[in-house]
Write an enzyme that holds these catalytic residues in place. Structure first.
Site, PDB file in Angstrom:
ATOM      1  CB  CYS A 136      48.022  51.170  35.255  1.00  0.00           C
ATOM      2  SG  CYS A 136      46.935  51.249  35.124  1.00  0.00           S
TER       3      CYS A 136
HETATM    4  N1  LIG Z   1      45.608  45.264  34.770  1.00  0.00           N
HETATM    5  C1  LIG Z   1      45.963  46.027  34.836  1.00  0.00           C
HETATM    6  O1  LIG Z   1      46.782  47.480  34.290  1.00  0.00           O
HETATM    7  C2  LIG Z   1      46.053  46.719  36.502  1.00  0.00           C
HETATM    8  C3  LIG Z   1      45.066  46.345  37.516  1.00  0.00           C
HETATM    9  N2  LIG Z   1      45.347  46.693  38.506  1.00  0.00           N
HETATM   10  C4  LIG Z   1      44.443  46.101  39.861  1.00  0.00           C
HETATM   11  O2  LIG Z   1      45.524  44.839  40.100  1.00  0.00           O
HETATM   12  C5  LIG Z   1      44.064  44.110  40.870  1.00  0.00           C
HETATM   13  C6  LIG Z   1      43.965  42.795  39.368  1.00  0.00           C
HETATM   14  O3  LIG Z   1      43.811  42.823  37.954  1.00  0.00           O
HETATM   15  P1  LIG Z   1      44.262  42.192  36.812  1.00  0.00           P
HETATM   16  O4  LIG Z   1      45.242  41.467  36.738  1.00  0.00           O
HETATM   17  O5  LIG Z   1      43.874  42.902  36.094  1.00  0.00           O
HETATM   18  O6  LIG Z   1      42.963  41.481  37.330  1.00  0.00           O
HETATM   19  P2  LIG Z   1      42.038  39.794  36.259  1.00  0.00           P
HETATM   20  O7  LIG Z   1      40.627  39.989  36.219  1.00  0.00           O
HETATM   21  O8  LIG Z   1      43.062  39.774  35.321  1.00  0.00           O
HETATM   22  O9  LIG Z   1      42.407  38.898  37.906  1.00  0.00           O
HETATM   23  C7  LIG Z   1      41.270  39.397  38.817  1.00  0.00           C
HETATM   24  C8  LIG Z   1      41.889  37.127  39.755  1.00  0.00           C
HETATM   25  O10 LIG Z   1      40.606  37.452  40.678  1.00  0.00           O
HETATM   26  C9  LIG Z   1      40.350  36.779  40.512  1.00  0.00           C
HETATM   27  N3  LIG Z   1      38.770  36.808  40.861  1.00  0.00           N
HETATM   28  C10 LIG Z   1      37.528  37.330  40.217  1.00  0.00           C
HETATM   29  N4  LIG Z   1      36.953  37.841  40.392  1.00  0.00           N
HETATM   30  C11 LIG Z   1      37.068  36.936  42.049  1.00  0.00           C
HETATM   31  C12 LIG Z   1      36.270  37.631  43.198  1.00  0.00           C
HETATM   32  N5  LIG Z   1      35.214  37.350  43.006  1.00  0.00           N
HETATM   33  N6  LIG Z   1      36.538  36.312  44.410  1.00  0.00           N
HETATM   34  C13 LIG Z   1      37.900  36.163  44.625  1.00  0.00           C
HETATM   35  N7  LIG Z   1      38.881  36.118  43.089  1.00  0.00           N
HETATM   36  C14 LIG Z   1      38.162  36.805  42.399  1.00  0.00           C
HETATM   37  C15 LIG Z   1      40.231  35.926  39.056  1.00  0.00           C
HETATM   38  O11 LIG Z   1      40.511  34.466  39.506  1.00  0.00           O
HETATM   39  P3  LIG Z   1      39.607  33.097  39.476  1.00  0.00           P
HETATM   40  O12 LIG Z   1      38.381  33.754  38.819  1.00  0.00           O
HETATM   41  O13 LIG Z   1      40.210  32.556  38.919  1.00  0.00           O
HETATM   42  O14 LIG Z   1      39.293  33.322  40.685  1.00  0.00           O
HETATM   43  C16 LIG Z   1      41.532  36.472  39.158  1.00  0.00           C
HETATM   44  O15 LIG Z   1      43.048  35.703  38.931  1.00  0.00           O
HETATM   45  C17 LIG Z   1      42.558  45.305  40.412  1.00  0.00           C
HETATM   46  O16 LIG Z   1      42.226  45.393  41.693  1.00  0.00           O
HETATM   47  C18 LIG Z   1      42.232  45.759  39.530  1.00  0.00           C
HETATM   48  O17 LIG Z   1      41.879  47.065  39.322  1.00  0.00           O
HETATM   49  C19 LIG Z   1      46.491  47.704  39.037  1.00  0.00           C
HETATM   50  C20 LIG Z   1      47.010  48.400  38.154  1.00  0.00           C
HETATM   51  C21 LIG Z   1      46.835  47.746  36.737  1.00  0.00           C
HETATM   52  C1  LIG Z   2      41.802  49.443  30.621  1.00  0.00           C
HETATM   53  C2  LIG Z   2      41.396  50.605  32.892  1.00  0.00           C
HETATM   54  O1  LIG Z   2      40.269  49.663  32.450  1.00  0.00           O
HETATM   55  N1  LIG Z   2      41.984  50.431  33.525  1.00  0.00           N
HETATM   56  C3  LIG Z   2      42.042  50.541  34.922  1.00  0.00           C
HETATM   57  C4  LIG Z   2      43.050  50.673  35.570  1.00  0.00           C
HETATM   58  C5  LIG Z   2      43.800  49.202  36.090  1.00  0.00           C
HETATM   59  C6  LIG Z   2      43.829  49.859  36.898  1.00  0.00           C
HETATM   60  O2  LIG Z   2      45.263  50.299  37.262  1.00  0.00           O
HETATM   61  O3  LIG Z   2      43.383  49.342  37.893  1.00  0.00           O
HETATM   62  P1  LIG Z   2      43.035  50.419  39.323  1.00  0.00           P
HETATM   63  O4  LIG Z   2      43.471  50.810  40.358  1.00  0.00           O
HETATM   64  O5  LIG Z   2      41.152  49.945  39.302  1.00  0.00           O
HETATM   65  O6  LIG Z   2      43.291  49.029  39.812  1.00  0.00           O
HETATM   66  C7  LIG Z   2      40.315  51.589  34.470  1.00  0.00           C
HETATM   67  O7  LIG Z   2      40.273  52.687  34.368  1.00  0.00           O
HETATM   68  O8  LIG Z   2      39.683  50.998  35.583  1.00  0.00           O
END
Ligand SMILES: NC(=O)C1=CN([C@@H]2O[C@H](COP(=O)(O)OP(=O)(O)OC[C@H]3O[C@@H](n4cnc5c(N)ncnc54)[C@H](OP(=O)(O)O)[C@@H]3O)[C@@H](O)[C@H]2O)C=CC1
Ligand SMILES: CC(=O)N[C@@H](CCC(=O)OP(=O)(O)O)C(=O)O
Length: 317
Positions: A136
């Site tokens: 992000c």
């Molecule tokens: N949040 C953000 O702003 C952004 C996030 N990302 C990336 O996107 C990905 C998802 O982020 P986000 O939606 O915020 O994450 P969350 O923590 O909100 O969700 C993670 C998901 O993965 C599942 N999960 C967690 N641990 C495990 C595990 N050990 N094995 C299998 N499933 C697992 C969880 O469901 P359950 O535990 O029920 O199985 C849940 O559905 C991450 O890699 C994050 O870095 C990228 C850009 C922006």
């Molecule tokens: C506030 C906060 O914790 N933000 C996350 C970035 C979210 C994201 O883009 O995650 P990935 O690069 O892991 O996909 C961080 O700094 O790690």
């Protein structure tokens, strides 16, 4: 006759980004949900958790080695960092080759994967079915720096502030509303993954100082750029307007954007363009919703590209 919709599976669909993707897929004319996985929500109805989804699908919790048999055309991995490889290996082992879009950081440095920040990389896409979705903050930094990257006198310095949804749902200080109240929490002030990611994909070193704030969604990146020769503000603004003229998801504006205006929106905003008196320093402010242009919306742009439909299909512009 219209082609039948492609089947899409979302692995890690309980998370913030997974939920946003379910919403986007629900409105997509060429995609249908094949499965959405969550260990915690296994068996529960999707419409009980994502109001925009109407249908009978329930969350399931397949083991990673069982994913290939579920036979999706597109698979989105929305898992925490470090968890994608076992899933990818399961598809390889089964001889299945769906489009795989990984939202984590796991393949952002792998040259065999297409790095999908469409406004900057779509002309490098060579039909790859393995797509790594940018981070992000890394998206905001690259959009803020790319038009000026040939004119830099020093590494750009980026000050980032994210809403706490950026820290996912696994409990930590960074998504603990009590610890965030009245607070601004600095972290990873050197060497953050997105510093490396933006530096790698821009091809110029970038310095990044992230913080997390009490709001839920949306981030701001304020970037200080030293220029190798003096520029007029209007010329810098025109450069950005020209660079993103054909990109509806990157809006260039005069004023510095506010994060409160970007929550829930699919585009990024870039503005400010404050110049020093000598014209050799410019400060640029970018905002985007970390869950949308910072994750799910960008993934949808990449999926649309990969399945051969208009890049903006199902993305509200
Ligand atoms: N949040 C953000 O702003 C952004 C996030 N990302 C990336 O996107 C990905 C998802 O982020 P986000 O939606 O915020 O994450 P969350 O923590 O909100 O969700 C993670 C998901 O993965 C599942 N999960 C967690 N641990 C495990 C595990 N050990 N094995 C299998 N499933 C697992 C969880 O469901 P359950 O535990 O029920 O199985 C849940 O559905 C991450 O890699 C994050 O870095 C990228 C850009 C922006
Ligand atoms: C506030 C906060 O914790 N933000 C996350 C970035 C979210 C994201 O883009 O995650 P990935 O690069 O892991 O996909 C961080 O700094 O790690």
């Amino acid at each position: 006759m219209a082609a039948s919709p492609k089947r899409i599976g979302i692995v890690g669909a309980r998370g913030h980004t997974g939920a946003e993707l379910i919403r986007l897929v629900a409105a997509h004319p060429s995609l249908e949900l094949a499965y959405v996985s969550s260990r915690e929500l296994d068996g529960q109805r999707v419409d009980a958790h994502v109001s925009d989804y109407q249908g009978d699908l329930r969350y399931s919790s397949p083991a990673h080695e069982d994913l290939p048999a579920l036979d999706a055309d597109v698979v989105v991995l929305a898992l925490p960092n470090g968890k994608a490889a076992v899933c990818v290996q399961a598809f390889d082992a089964a001889g299945r080759d769906p489009v795989i879009v990984d939202l984590s950081a796991d393949y952002r440095f792998d040259n065999n994967w297409y790095y999908g920040l469409p406004e900057l990389t779509r002309n490098k896409w060579r039909g790859e079915k393995r797509i790594s979705n940018p981070g992000c903050y890394a998206t905001a930094m690259q959009l803020s720096i790319a038009p000026l990257k040939e004119m830099l006198a020093a590494p750009p310095v980026c000050f980032g502030v994210s809403g706490y949804s950026g820290a996912g749902t696994t409990p930590s200080d960074k998504n603990n509303p009590d610890k965030l109240r009245d607070n601004l929490m600095p972290y990873a002030l050197t060497g953050h993954m997105h510093e490396k990611e933006a530096s790698r994909h821009l091809g110029v070193p970038v310095e990044f100082m992230p913080h997390v704030a009490p709001h839920f969604r949306g981030l701001t990146v304020t970037t200080n750029l030293y220029l190798s020769r003096p520029h007029q503000r209007n010329d810098v603004l025109a450069l950005f307007q020209q660079a993103y003229a054909k990109d509806p998801l990157v809006r260039v504006q005069d004023e510095a954007p506010w994060v409160s205006q970007i929550a829930g929106k699919h585009h990024a905003e870039i503005g400010g363009f404050a110049m020093s008196a000598d014209g050799k320093r410019v400060v640029i402010v970018a905002t985007l919703d970390n869950l949308l242009k910072g994750a799910a919306t960008q993934a949808m742009q990449n999926i649309n590209q990969a399945i051969g439909v208009d890049e903006y299909t199902a993305i509200p512009l």
